[in-house]
Design a protein around this motif. Structure first.
Motif, PDB file in Angstrom:
ATOM      1  N   ASP A  16       0.788  -1.109   0.093  1.00 55.79           N
ATOM      2  CA  ASP A  16       0.019  -0.100  -0.075  1.00 55.79           C
ATOM      3  C   ASP A  16       0.769   1.345  -0.035  1.00 55.79           C
ATOM      4  OD1 ASP A  16      -1.741   1.987   0.615  1.00 55.79           O
ATOM      5  OD2 ASP A  16      -2.413   1.040   2.372  1.00 55.79           O
ATOM      6  N   GLY A  37     -11.337   7.663  -6.657  1.00 61.05           N
ATOM      7  CA  GLY A  37     -11.351   6.235  -5.831  1.00 61.05           C
ATOM      8  C   GLY A  37      -9.775   5.823  -5.905  1.00 61.05           C
ATOM      9  N   GLY A  38      -9.795   4.501  -5.722  1.00 60.32           N
ATOM     10  CA  GLY A  38      -8.326   3.825  -6.163  1.00 60.32           C
ATOM     11  C   GLY A  38      -7.307   4.483  -5.019  1.00 60.32           C
ATOM     12  N   VAL A  39      -6.252   4.509  -5.793  1.00 58.83           N
ATOM     13  CA  VAL A  39      -4.936   5.107  -4.922  1.00 58.83           C
ATOM     14  C   VAL A  39      -5.215   6.530  -4.189  1.00 58.83           C
ATOM     15  CG1 VAL A  39      -3.576   5.616  -6.737  1.00 58.83           C
ATOM     16  CG2 VAL A  39      -2.725   4.904  -4.663  1.00 58.83           C
ATOM     17  N   ALA A  42      -7.491   6.641  -1.341  1.00 55.76           N
ATOM     18  CA  ALA A  42      -6.668   5.886  -0.037  1.00 55.76           C
ATOM     19  C   ALA A  42      -5.684   7.041   0.559  1.00 55.76           C
ATOM     20  CB  ALA A  42      -5.842   4.569  -0.651  1.00 55.76           C
ATOM     21  N   PRO A 120       2.838   4.743  -7.978  1.00 50.91           N
ATOM     22  CA  PRO A 120       2.028   3.699  -8.196  1.00 50.91           C
ATOM     23  C   PRO A 120       1.850   3.389  -9.629  1.00 50.91           C
ATOM     24  CG  PRO A 120       0.624   5.763  -7.917  1.00 50.91           C
ATOM     25  CD  PRO A 120       2.164   6.200  -7.649  1.00 50.91           C
ATOM     26  N   ALA A 121       1.279   2.411 -10.041  1.00 51.09           N
ATOM     27  CA  ALA A 121       1.174   2.191 -11.544  1.00 51.09           C
ATOM     28  C   ALA A 121       0.059   3.044 -12.043  1.00 51.09           C
ATOM     29  CB  ALA A 121       0.742   0.836 -11.716  1.00 51.09           C
ATOM     30  N   THR A 124      -3.458   2.551 -14.773  1.00 52.88           N
ATOM     31  CA  THR A 124      -3.738   1.115 -14.816  1.00 52.88           C
ATOM     32  C   THR A 124      -4.917   0.473 -13.997  1.00 52.88           C
ATOM     33  OG1 THR A 124      -2.355   0.336 -13.092  1.00 52.88           O
ATOM     34  CG2 THR A 124      -1.335   0.759 -15.342  1.00 52.88           C
ATOM     35  N   GLY A 125      -5.687   1.277 -13.308  1.00 52.16           N
ATOM     36  CA  GLY A 125      -6.866   1.119 -12.507  1.00 52.16           C
ATOM     37  C   GLY A 125      -8.040   1.356 -13.557  1.00 52.16           C
ATOM     38  N   VAL A 126      -8.750   2.310 -12.883  1.00 57.93           N
ATOM     39  CA  VAL A 126      -9.905   2.879 -13.433  1.00 57.93           C
ATOM     40  C   VAL A 126      -9.697   3.318 -14.816  1.00 57.93           C
ATOM     41  CG1 VAL A 126     -11.806   4.607 -12.969  1.00 57.93           C
ATOM     42  CG2 VAL A 126     -11.041   3.364 -11.264  1.00 57.93           C
ATOM     43  N   TYR A 127      -8.462   4.081 -15.124  1.00 58.16           N
ATOM     44  CA  TYR A 127      -8.365   4.694 -16.286  1.00 58.16           C
ATOM     45  C   TYR A 127      -8.065   3.676 -17.367  1.00 58.16           C
ATOM     46  CZ  TYR A 127      -8.461   9.584 -14.678  1.00 58.16           C
ATOM     47  OH  TYR A 127      -8.894  10.702 -14.325  1.00 58.16           O
ATOM     48  N   MET A 131      -1.643  -2.828 -18.620  1.00 63.01           N
ATOM     49  CA  MET A 131      -0.720  -2.816 -17.357  1.00 63.01           C
ATOM     50  C   MET A 131       0.741  -3.070 -17.800  1.00 63.01           C
ATOM     51  SD  MET A 131      -0.512  -4.581 -13.992  1.00 63.01           S
ATOM     52  CE  MET A 131      -1.670  -3.354 -13.040  1.00 63.01           C
ATOM     53  N   VAL A 158       5.600   0.878  -6.503  1.00 66.51           N
ATOM     54  CA  VAL A 158       4.419   0.053  -5.536  1.00 66.51           C
ATOM     55  C   VAL A 158       3.460  -0.574  -6.127  1.00 66.51           C
ATOM     56  CG1 VAL A 158       3.536   0.028  -3.328  1.00 66.51           C
ATOM     57  CG2 VAL A 158       5.656   1.427  -3.608  1.00 66.51           C
ATOM     58  N   TYR A 160       0.277  -2.994  -6.070  1.00 67.26           N
ATOM     59  CA  TYR A 160      -0.943  -3.156  -5.119  1.00 67.26           C
ATOM     60  C   TYR A 160      -0.924  -4.856  -4.802  1.00 67.26           C
ATOM     61  CZ  TYR A 160      -4.889  -1.819  -2.332  1.00 67.26           C
ATOM     62  OH  TYR A 160      -5.664  -1.459  -1.176  1.00 67.26           O
TER      63      TYR A 160
END
Ligand code: ADP
Length: 178
Positions: A16, A37-39, A42, A120-121, A124-127, A131, A158, A160
């Motif tokens: 994290d 949302g996501g990172v 957090a 973070p990456a 690579t999440g919601v967007y 990867m 880092v 997840y």
């Protein structure tokens, strides 16, 4: 996994990012810089409401750019809010925008005397950025920057989860052998 690039270390870690004890952590933000949302969520939860208050003064950020704030309740002294591209088909300048976001973060870290930074990456999440492609772009930019700038001593990337870590390990090996 840890590699030496001139006088600097590039390290892959799993966990994290909000817990990282580095000078600056990078946030995968959106253009409003007002949380998400996501990172992003957090980081705002861990840093406390003062982070959002400072972000409100920044008037957002264009895609491919980044802006720096203090870290408030985080161990990290700074947060660098980077806005990666939303991935459509790879033909809408996504690679250049993603590369620019990473480069701007590194430049901001240098300008603010941050000797260590965690990423973070981004995107690579919601967007939705694939990867492997995103990792290749990120590592090319980071390696090239560290070859030219010795003031950043540690870049920790880092991931997840274990799947993301494995993909990034493989891509980093490829990029180093290019
Ligand atoms: P984006 O909108 O830029 O795609 P996300 O936050 O949705 O941003 O995801 C970016 C990456 O960050 C994803 O790979 C996701 O798994 C990862 N991630 C989410 N939460 C954390 C966290 N606390 N620490 C590190 N990485 C995280």
């Amino acid at each position: 996994m840890q590699v030496q690039i001139n006088e600097s270390t590039l390290e892959l870690a799993q966990g994290d990012i909000t817990r990282e004890d580095v000078d600056a952590i990078v946030n995968a933000a959106n253009r409003s810089l007002l949380g998400g949302g996501g990172v992003d969520g957090a980081i705002h939860r861990a840093a406390g409401p003062e982070l959002l208050a400072e972000c409100r003064t920044l008037n957002g950020c264009e895609t491919g750019g980044a802006k720096i704030t203090r870290g408030y309740k985080l161990k990290a002294r700074h947060v660098i809010h980077a806005v990666g591209p939303v991935y459509h088909d790879g033909k809408r300048d996504e690679p250049a925008l993603l590369a620019n976001a990473y480069r701007t973060c590194l430049e901001l870290a240098s300008q603010h005397a941050c000797a260590s930074i965690a990423f973070p990456a981004i995107s690579t999440g919601v967007y939705g950025y694939p990867m492997e492609d995103a990792a290749r772009i990120a590592f090319r930019v980071i390696v090239e920057y560290l070859e030219q700038h010795s003031e950043i001593k540690l870049v920790r990337y880092v991931l997840y989860d274990a799947r993301a870590f494995a993909v990034h390990e493989r891509v980093l090996e490829q990029v180093l052998s290019e």
